[in-house]
Design a protein around this motif. Structure first.
Motif, PDB file in Angstrom:
ATOM      1  N   ASP A   1      24.824 -17.200 -22.717  1.00 23.63           N
ATOM      2  CA  ASP A   1      26.142 -17.710 -22.324  1.00 23.63           C
ATOM      3  C   ASP A   1      27.251 -16.783 -22.806  1.00 23.63           C
ATOM      4  OD1 ASP A   1      27.762 -19.470 -20.992  1.00 23.63           O
ATOM      5  OD2 ASP A   1      27.894 -20.904 -22.635  1.00 23.63           O
TER       6      ASP A   1
ATOM      7  N   VAL B   1      22.918 -15.331 -18.785  1.00 20.06           N
ATOM      8  CA  VAL B   1      23.522 -16.604 -18.393  1.00 20.06           C
ATOM      9  C   VAL B   1      22.376 -17.600 -18.230  1.00 20.06           C
ATOM     10  CG1 VAL B   1      24.867 -17.823 -16.648  1.00 20.06           C
ATOM     11  CG2 VAL B   1      25.471 -15.474 -17.274  1.00 20.06           C
TER      12      VAL B   1
ATOM     13  N   PRO C   1      30.625 -14.164 -22.985  1.00 22.17           N
ATOM     14  CA  PRO C   1      32.007 -14.290 -22.487  1.00 22.17           C
ATOM     15  C   PRO C   1      32.153 -13.610 -21.134  1.00 22.17           C
ATOM     16  CG  PRO C   1      31.867 -12.613 -24.195  1.00 22.17           C
ATOM     17  CD  PRO C   1      30.527 -13.289 -24.164  1.00 22.17           C
ATOM     18  N   ARG C   2      33.294 -13.811 -20.504  1.00 23.94           N
ATOM     19  CA  ARG C   2      33.509 -13.266 -19.161  1.00 23.94           C
ATOM     20  C   ARG C   2      33.500 -11.748 -19.126  1.00 23.94           C
ATOM     21  NH1 ARG C   2      31.880 -17.100 -15.872  1.00 23.94           N
ATOM     22  NH2 ARG C   2      32.799 -19.113 -16.417  1.00 23.94           N
ATOM     23  N   GLU C   3      33.883 -11.110 -20.227  1.00 23.22           N
ATOM     24  CA  GLU C   3      33.824  -9.656 -20.302  1.00 23.22           C
ATOM     25  C   GLU C   3      32.521  -9.262 -20.984  1.00 23.22           C
ATOM     26  OE1 GLU C   3      37.306  -8.079 -22.139  1.00 23.22           O
ATOM     27  OE2 GLU C   3      38.634  -8.749 -20.524  1.00 23.22           O
TER      28      GLU C   3
ATOM     29  N   ARG D   1      26.377 -15.956  -9.567  1.00 28.94           N
ATOM     30  CA  ARG D   1      27.391 -15.982 -10.631  1.00 28.94           C
ATOM     31  C   ARG D   1      27.754 -14.586 -11.147  1.00 28.94           C
ATOM     32  NH1 ARG D   1      26.724 -20.225 -15.237  1.00 28.94           N
ATOM     33  NH2 ARG D   1      28.888 -19.504 -15.443  1.00 28.94           N
TER      34      ARG D   1
ATOM     35  N   GLU E   1      31.412 -13.606 -11.313  1.00 27.50           N
ATOM     36  CA  GLU E   1      32.320 -14.303 -12.224  1.00 27.50           C
ATOM     37  C   GLU E   1      32.630 -13.477 -13.473  1.00 27.50           C
ATOM     38  OE1 GLU E   1      30.675 -18.067 -13.246  1.00 27.50           O
ATOM     39  OE2 GLU E   1      30.228 -18.625 -11.169  1.00 27.50           O
ATOM     40  N   TYR E   2      31.910 -12.363 -13.662  1.00 24.79           N
ATOM     41  CA  TYR E   2      31.995 -11.621 -14.917  1.00 24.79           C
ATOM     42  C   TYR E   2      32.580 -10.227 -14.701  1.00 24.79           C
ATOM     43  CZ  TYR E   2      29.146 -15.356 -16.836  1.00 24.79           C
ATOM     44  OH  TYR E   2      28.691 -16.590 -17.233  1.00 24.79           O
ATOM     45  N   ASP E   3      33.318  -9.778 -15.712  1.00 18.98           N
ATOM     46  CA  ASP E   3      33.849  -8.424 -15.747  1.00 18.98           C
ATOM     47  C   ASP E   3      32.841  -7.580 -16.530  1.00 18.98           C
ATOM     48  OD1 ASP E   3      35.311  -6.130 -15.843  1.00 18.98           O
ATOM     49  OD2 ASP E   3      36.902  -6.913 -17.137  1.00 18.98           O
TER      50      ASP E   3
END
Length: 238
Positions: free
Chosen positions: A83, A59, A85-87, A99, A102-104
């Protein structure tokens, strides 16, 4: 220079300024500390299972830690994705500590927080882990053809980024006395080539200024176009 191992070679260490960034704390690195920290970051990732071809997800932020993580991962021949993705299913995931939640994050992914010591012991602390590492070049050999960066459209090799860096050095007329100002989040291939690797090739210094729009230029001087098509322009010049 053919790989980032050449750019970050031991004989390039000096007391000359390498990187400056404002933020929660002011970061100042000379070439001795900057190169040594890049090696140590690579060794930290290596101990977390990162090898040639492994994915490292970062990130980004206008701070030294993402830059040094990318360089350390590249010394191992790992492929960095900025950057993500969330997964996240990378071999290693590096993000501002605040942060991480915020992520799986997939099981088996090594997670590293920077900027603050994570309260969750499942996450490593970048600053603490890097500080304790061995200050030597990581053990994985680097090849010019190793892909080290993926922007979602294509993968870029050591050779690609070195070529972009050398072109930027010529376009900007960089010398060791110059400071290159880098705006944006420092995650795109063009910004990394022109704004990070270029100054390192020339022995110049890097100043991370943040902001929302990517831009690279010499302080009070020339700028280089890091918009879409950067590497096509590099190839056309050769």
């Amino acid at each position: 220079m053919e790989t980032l191992a050449d750019v970050l070679a031991r004989d390039r260490r000096s007391d000359a300024p390498a990187l400056f960034a404002e933020g929660p704390t002011t970061q100042r690195y000379d070439y001795r500390r900057f190169l040594t920290t890049a090696w140590k970051t690579g060794n930290l990732l290596h101990k977390r299972g990162v090898r040639t071809g492994a994915e490292v997800a970062i990130v980004p932020s206008p701070r030294a830690q993402p830059v040094l993580t990318f360089l350390g991962a590249s010394l191992l021949g790992a492929v960095t994705t900025f950057d993500p993705p969330r997964e996240v299913a990378a071999r290693a995931f590096v993000a501002p500590t605040g942060r991480l939640g915020e992520y799986d994050i997939a099981p088996g992914t090594a997670t590293v927080g920077y900027g603050a010591d994570p309260e969750d012991p499942a996450h490593d602390y970048w600053e603490g882990g890097v500080w304790s590492e061995n200050p030597t070049m990581p053990p994985e050999p680097a090849s010019p053809s190793d892909p080290i960066l993926d922007d979602g459209d294509r993968q870029y090799t050591h050779a690609d980024l070195i070529a972009g860096a050398q072109w930027a050095v010529e376009e900007l007329g960089l010398t060791a006395e110059d400071t290159v100002v880098v705006r944006g989040q420092v995650g795109s291939p063009a910004v990394l080539a022109a704004g990070v690797i270029g100054p390192l090739v020339a022995g110049a210094s890097i100043r991370l200024d943040g902001g929302d729009e990517d831009a690279v230029g010499v302080a009070d001087g020339a700028s280089v176009d890091v918009s879409s098509g950067f590497f096509e322009r590099v190839a056309a010049s050769q």
